[in-house]
Structures are given as C-alpha cells and as structure tokens.
Write an enzyme that holds these catalytic residues in place. Structure first.
Site, PDB file in Angstrom:
ATOM      1  N   CYS A   1      -3.432   9.489   5.707  1.00 46.06           N
ATOM      2  CA  CYS A   1      -2.253   9.956   6.509  1.00 46.06           C
ATOM      3  C   CYS A   1      -1.313  10.782   5.627  1.00 46.06           C
ATOM      4  O   CYS A   1      -0.135  10.740   6.202  1.00 46.06           O
ATOM      5  CB  CYS A   1      -1.665   8.863   7.121  1.00 46.06           C
TER       6      CYS A   1
ATOM      7  N   HIS B   1       0.811  -0.998   0.012  1.00 42.93           N
ATOM      8  CA  HIS B   1      -0.163  -0.027   0.042  1.00 42.93           C
ATOM      9  C   HIS B   1       0.965   1.091  -0.087  1.00 42.93           C
ATOM     10  O   HIS B   1       0.957   1.852   0.890  1.00 42.93           O
ATOM     11  CB  HIS B   1      -0.987  -0.054   1.283  1.00 42.93           C
TER      12      HIS B   1
ATOM     13  N   LYS C   1      -0.400  10.452   2.374  1.00 41.36           N
ATOM     14  CA  LYS C   1      -0.092   9.664   1.124  1.00 41.36           C
ATOM     15  C   LYS C   1      -0.153  10.280  -0.323  1.00 41.36           C
ATOM     16  O   LYS C   1       0.876  10.433  -1.073  1.00 41.36           O
ATOM     17  CB  LYS C   1      -0.433   8.231   0.936  1.00 41.36           C
TER      18      LYS C   1
HETATM   19  C1  SPV Z   1      -7.623   4.193   1.137  1.00 43.86           C
HETATM   20  O1  SPV Z   1      -8.632   4.040   2.213  1.00 43.86           O
HETATM   21  O2  SPV Z   1      -6.505   3.729   1.361  1.00 43.86           O
HETATM   22  C2  SPV Z   1      -7.691   4.475  -0.313  1.00 43.86           C
HETATM   23  C3  SPV Z   1      -9.278   4.603  -0.900  1.00 43.86           C
HETATM   24  O3  SPV Z   1      -7.145   4.544  -0.863  1.00 43.86           O
HETATM   25  S1  SPV Z   1     -10.140   3.020  -0.695  1.00 43.86           S
HETATM   26  O4  SPV Z   1     -10.202   2.559  -2.446  1.00 43.86           O
HETATM   27  O5  SPV Z   1     -11.093   3.213  -0.417  1.00 43.86           O
HETATM   28  O6  SPV Z   1      -9.264   2.048  -0.321  1.00 43.86           O
HETATM   29 MN    MN Z   2      -5.290   3.655  -0.002  1.00 38.83          MN
END
Ligand code: SPV
Ligand code: MN
Length: 631
Positions: free
Chosen positions: A275, A251, A277
């Site tokens: 946070c 991630h 990113k």
């Molecule tokens: C996150 O929440 O880390 C995102 C959006 O990047 S989601 O597609 O909801 O995961």
């Molecule tokens: Mn994400």
C-alpha cells in the site's frame, strides 16, 4: 562441557564448535541440540559475525543452487520460490494456543499440543543430508534498550543469506549476554527440495507461532515472508512482548523528512502490505531508516523509534527509473542484492512495471518461461510474479539516515496510517487528538487483500494499524495499548491519516499520482511544527489549497489546479458513514475487549458528518470548511 555441547560436537568442525562453546549459554546449546535431534542435519554450521562466515553463507547459497549467480552485474543473485509459495501464507500461519487460553477469533489458531505435534512431525528428519545453519541476530540496534536477540536454525542458505542483508549481526551480542534465556527462537526447514532447489511439498507448508516458548516453526516454504523468521514471525512475538512491557511493536516505516532550513522531522508510517509503505520510506531527498517494522518506546516521555531491521525485502513490481530513482539506481548497479521471482534473460533481471519491454521468454518461478505459458488451472503465467522482490541492505541506499543504528532511536514527530481506501478518506488529514488518530485512522484502517498474501486479491477488509496479519494479542488490547502509550507522553507525535488510493466518484480513476505522497509528507512536516494552517472537517484537519499549491510547485514542480484539490478533498458523507458502520460492526462482531472509547470516537465522527450533511449535503467541497483558529 554441558551435555548439549557433547551431542553437538560430532556434527561440526572444530572451528564451529569453538564458536558455539564461546557462548556461555546452556539455553542456546540446549535449543540447538533439541532442534538438531529433531531435524537430523548431517552437519551444523555456526555463523558468527565475521566477514568470513558471512561470505561463506553467500557462497553456499549459490553452491547449493538456492540462489543462482546468473546475473551479470556483480553481487547480484536470483532466487526462485515455488509456484505455490509466492507470498505470505495466511491460511497456514497459526498461533499455538494452550488449552484454557483464548485469542480473538479473528486470529488463525490451533491447539498448542496438536500444532506442536504436527509441525514437529513435519520437521522430523527434514534436514537429513543437509547442513543446519545457526544464525544469531539483533533485532533493533545493538547494545540498546530496544535490542531483542534472535537465534535461527535453518537448512536454507538463501534464508541465512537474506538475514545477513536484513538484520544486524548478533553473535557478539549473544556472547556478551551470557546465560540469558530472553531471546527469540526460530526453526525453519525448506523441507524436501525439487531439482530446481525449490520446496517440493507446499501442501505440507506450516508456519506456527509458539509464544509460550518464544519459538517459531516454519517448514516446507522458502518465501522470505514465511521463512525469514525474524521478519513477520518474530514480529508477532515482539507484539506480545511489547504489550506486556508497555512499548509498541509496529508494522511501520521510519523516515526523516526535511523541513525549512534543513530541519529534519522523523515519521513512522503504518501501511498494509503493498500500500505504498516502501515507496514512501524511499522518497527522494528525504532519509530512510526503515520500511517495514519499528519498535517504539517511551523514553523520558518522548516517543522514540528504531528500525528492527537493517535491510529491505521490497516489492520490485513498478520500480522504474522515473518513479523510484533511488532504488532503481541500487538495483541496476553492482552491490549485494538477491532478486526473487523476477524473470531472467541473458543475465539480466526483469519485472512487471519496470518501464521497459520484457523479453518473450526466460527463466522465472515456473522454470523455463515463454509468453503464453499456462499454469495447472489454465491461467496465463506472467513473466515475473507480482510479488517479486529484492533483498538489499539499507546501507546500499545513498539516503540512508545516519541515525539508523543509534541505540536511542529517533524522536517521532508524526505517525501516519495509510490504507487502500477507494471511497472515503481524503488523501491526507490530521487527527484532532492522539485518541482520534489512533481510533479513526489506525484502528479504522481499511484495505483490500493484495498479492503480498496468497489468495484472492481486492477483497476489502479491516486491517487494524496494518498489523491485522501479525497481531498476537487480543485486538482490543492492542487498541488500548496504543491509546495508553500516547497518553503517557509529554510530547505526543501528531497523527495523520493518508490514503493513496482514493478514486473518483463515477469513473473509478485514481485521484492522485504516486508522486503526490511527497507533497503530503512535506505538509505533515510543516503541521508537526505548526507552520501551516488547516481546515476543520468532520474527519480531521485537511490542508488549505494555497499551501498545497505552493508545495506541489516546490516539491514536484507541478501546477496544482483547484479542481483537483476539490475532487481530492471533498468530504464524502455517505462513504464516510458507511466506513464508520463497517468499522463499528467489525469491532462489535470480532472483538470482545474493544475499549468503549473506540465506539465513542466513531460516534462523534458520525455526528460531525451528519451535522455537516445537514448544512451542505452529501458531498462537501473543502471550501465550505472553516479554518482552524489562528490559521
Ligand atoms: C509484507 O508483506 O508486509 C512484507 C513482506 O513486508 S513479508 O516479509 O512477506 O511480510
Ligand atoms: Mn511488511
């Protein structure tokens, strides 16, 4: 003709049938036939990579009302998710676990047979009267060792349209691949829709991950984090695949940072949701490759990375012309953008923290909104949701990195881990080694729950390498994989810990402005090339005041008072010891397969903290620490 094509033929036009038949892959045909038989769509649309098909998806998203073309800027549309569908749903996202197999108890799971029966019964006839859209995409650049193919059946034109902005097209890749079974499968239905074209049965929302079949099921939800299967859901399957094949699915953002003389150094960065990113990935003057998910491989003993996606599903709250010039420009100019869960008034989208006054009424995720409107529980409804988002292709950004689609990826110079840590870690530090970085920064990453997931905000938690929500292998195995990956490299990326959320002891004020991260990133770039020195503290190497003072001036045109430096880089011994206790306890209690090294590295960090405390007390000014040799 295989029997699957035969049953599918009556559901589609001659042109669509021709597109499907061109794929010499009975496994693809079987999957579509099976899901069509379950969900019972009236029609099936096969989306190839052609501009015509993609334009059709966009047109249908508007024609069916899932997106509204009520924004005046050309190319802009708005989509609303239901009131109870405004973030990733952790509660209802579960792994299907076959009898006899166990996953770490920190992971949400359900017996595979039971879960399959439940989700498939919710999907039964869910597409009656609707069209099933079949999309083929490529995760990672095409024709690359990184490429993973994905196939999605959905009844949401909004989801299909989002995928077009977020991923590289994969139909031709499927054609080339021939009869191959190694692809990820997603079945999604928004379920019953209400008059506003919003999923009407949020209590029947289920998001189940079946790694036995590389399949994801998602039903009764539209929020992209739950419905765009290639995002966080396929990510879970990719983590498993990576683990068994010896690479990493993370991630992480990917960005290029410029150093002296136009040198460019690539960084990956793991941050939990909300946070910092995306805002790090978009720093002005640097380049962006990705803001969410990266695959990292060892290629000839070098860590190389790609962005799995080619677009951004970004948080729009607080995007304003002063702090986020680049994306502000994109969001306020013509071009293809889907805004979600913003406020709309007179053809203009509004969001929280955009730096201007918001209208007192308009259209939002609760329908017609007016100031003071309350929800069922009597809470005031904000004009736009905190988790309101924009969906846009990366190529819309002027600083997109030219290597975005390089099939070999980019070489990583550094990796950063950033949590939401009010008390302990300094704003930026460098690990003593690969292992120390993986354990003390990655595996020890702490955050608080945020609005990006449904539930209470501000609850502190461990978020290992920022993939706690997505991890699909035993947690200890993930730590082990990361340790191992670096050990095999000839040239290891340098690991940094960052913390944008440190607060002042006593008054709780944030110690840094959001702009400061640009200075940290520039410092890291210089460290990768060994061009600035550092001070040795118990938790890592920290910057020297002189270097930061110079960088603050150079990057932000700001003076950087020594008092600020001292407050920000004071090593807080009690808070750091408490952090080590929390992290150790988490692994002891939740993870049976933690590598012993984790406890060893944390033990040494504790010893260093205790020794320093002995000498200097609980709160140690950076001025007490020695310079790294040679610095
Ligand atoms: C996150 O929440 O880390 C995102 C959006 O990047 S989601 O597609 O909801 O995961
Ligand atoms: Mn994400």
């Amino acid at each position: 003709m295989n029997p699957y094509l035969e049953v599918l033929q009556p559901k589609m036009s001659a042109v669509d049938f021709q597109k499907l038949s061109r794929l010499d892959n009975p496994i693809v045909h079987e999957f579509i036939a099976k899901e069509s038989d379950l969900c019972h769509p009236e029609k099936i649309f096969i989306c190839s990579d052609s501009a015509e098909d993609i334009a059709y998806v966009r047109k249908q998203a508007i024609a069916t009302g899932e997106e509204q073309a009520i924004l005046t800027t050309k190319g802009h549309t708005v989509h609303f998710d239901g009131e109870h569908d405004q973030g990733r749903d952790r509660q209802q996202t579960k792994y299907l676990v076959p009898k006899g197999l166990t996953l770490s108890k920190a992971l949400n799971q359900i017996d595979r047979q039971e879960g399959l029966a439940e989700v498939r019964s919710l999907l039964r006839d869910s597409m009656a009267g609707k069209t099933m859209i079949v999309r083929f995409i490529s995760l990672g650049p095409t024709d690359s060792i990184f490429t993973i193919l994905g196939l999605q059946c959905t009844d949401s034109w909004y989801v299909a349209h989002s995928e077009d902005l977020l991923y590289r097209p994969g139909y031709e890749q499927f054609v080339k691949a021939g009869p191959k079974s190694d692809f990820l499968r997603v079945v999604h239905s928004a379920g019953k829709l209400n008059d506003d074209k919003v999923s009407a049965e949020p209590d029947k929302k289920r998001i189940y991950i079946d790694h036995m079949d590389s399949t994801i099921y998602s039903v009764n939800t539209q929020y992209a984090g739950n419905s765009v299967g290639f995002k966080k859901l396929a990510f879970r399957l990719a983590i498993r695949k990576a683990s068994s094949e010896g690479w990493l699915a993370e991630h992480m953002l990917l960005m290029g940072v410029f150093g002296p003389g136009g040198r460019k150094t690539y960084f990956a960065g793991a941050f939990p949701s909300a946070c910092g990113k995306t805002s790090t990935a978009m720093l002005p003057g640097e380049t962006i490759l990705g803001d969410d998910i990266a695959y990292i491989r060892d290629i000839d003993s070098v860590a190389r990375a790609v962005n799995v996606e080619s677009g951004i599903f970004g948080i729009i709250q607080d995007v304003n012309p002063r702090d986020d010039a680049l994306i502000w420009k994109v969001l306020t100019n013509p071009g293809e953008i889907i805004f979600s869960n913003v406020l709309v008034k007179d053809g203009k989208p509004y969001w929280l923290g955009m730096g201007q006054e918001l209208p007192k009424d308009g259209l939002n995720y609760t329908g017609a909104w007016y100031e003071g409107k309350k929800d069922e529980e009597g809470n005031e409804i904000p004009p736009a949701n905190k988790n309101a988002r924009y969906t846009v292709a990366l190529k819309a950004l002027e600083n997109v990195d030219p290597e975005l689609d390089n099939p070999m990826g980019v070489e990583l110079g550094g990796i950063m881990y950033g949590g939401r840590d009010a008390k302990a870690y300094v704003p930026v530090q460098q690990s003593f080694s690969w292992e120390h970085g993986i354990i003390a920064y990655g595996a020890s990453l702490e955050t608080e729950t945020t609005f990006a997931t449904i539930g209470k905000e501000g609850v502190p938690e461990i978020n290992m390498m920022s993939i706690q929500d997505f991890i699909s292998i035993p947690l200890g195995k993930n730590v082990h994989n990361n340790l191992d990956f670096g050990r095999k490299l000839k040239k290891r990326p340098i690991i940094f810990g960052v913390n944008y959320f440190l607060r002042e002891v006593g008054n709780g004020k944030y110690l840094n402005s959001p702009h400061d991260k640009h200075v940290w990133v520039k410092w890291m770039e210089l460290r990768v090339h060994d061009e600035v020195g550092a001070l040795i503290t118990p938790t890592g190497y920290i910057p020297k005041y002189e270097d930061l003072r110079r960088l603050f001036k150079q990057v932000l045109g700001k003076n950087y008072p020594k008092e600020d430096y001292i407050k920000q880089f004071t090593i807080r011994v009690p808070e750091n010891l408490a952090k080590i206790d929390r992290v150790s306890r988490f692994y002891q209690e939740n993870v049976t397969d933690t590598p012993l090294e984790l406890f060893g590295i944390l033990y040494l960090q504790r010893q260093r903290l205790l020794e320093a405390k002995e000498k200097y007390g609980d709160y140690i000014s950076p001025e007490n620490f020695e310079k790294e040799t040679g610095a």
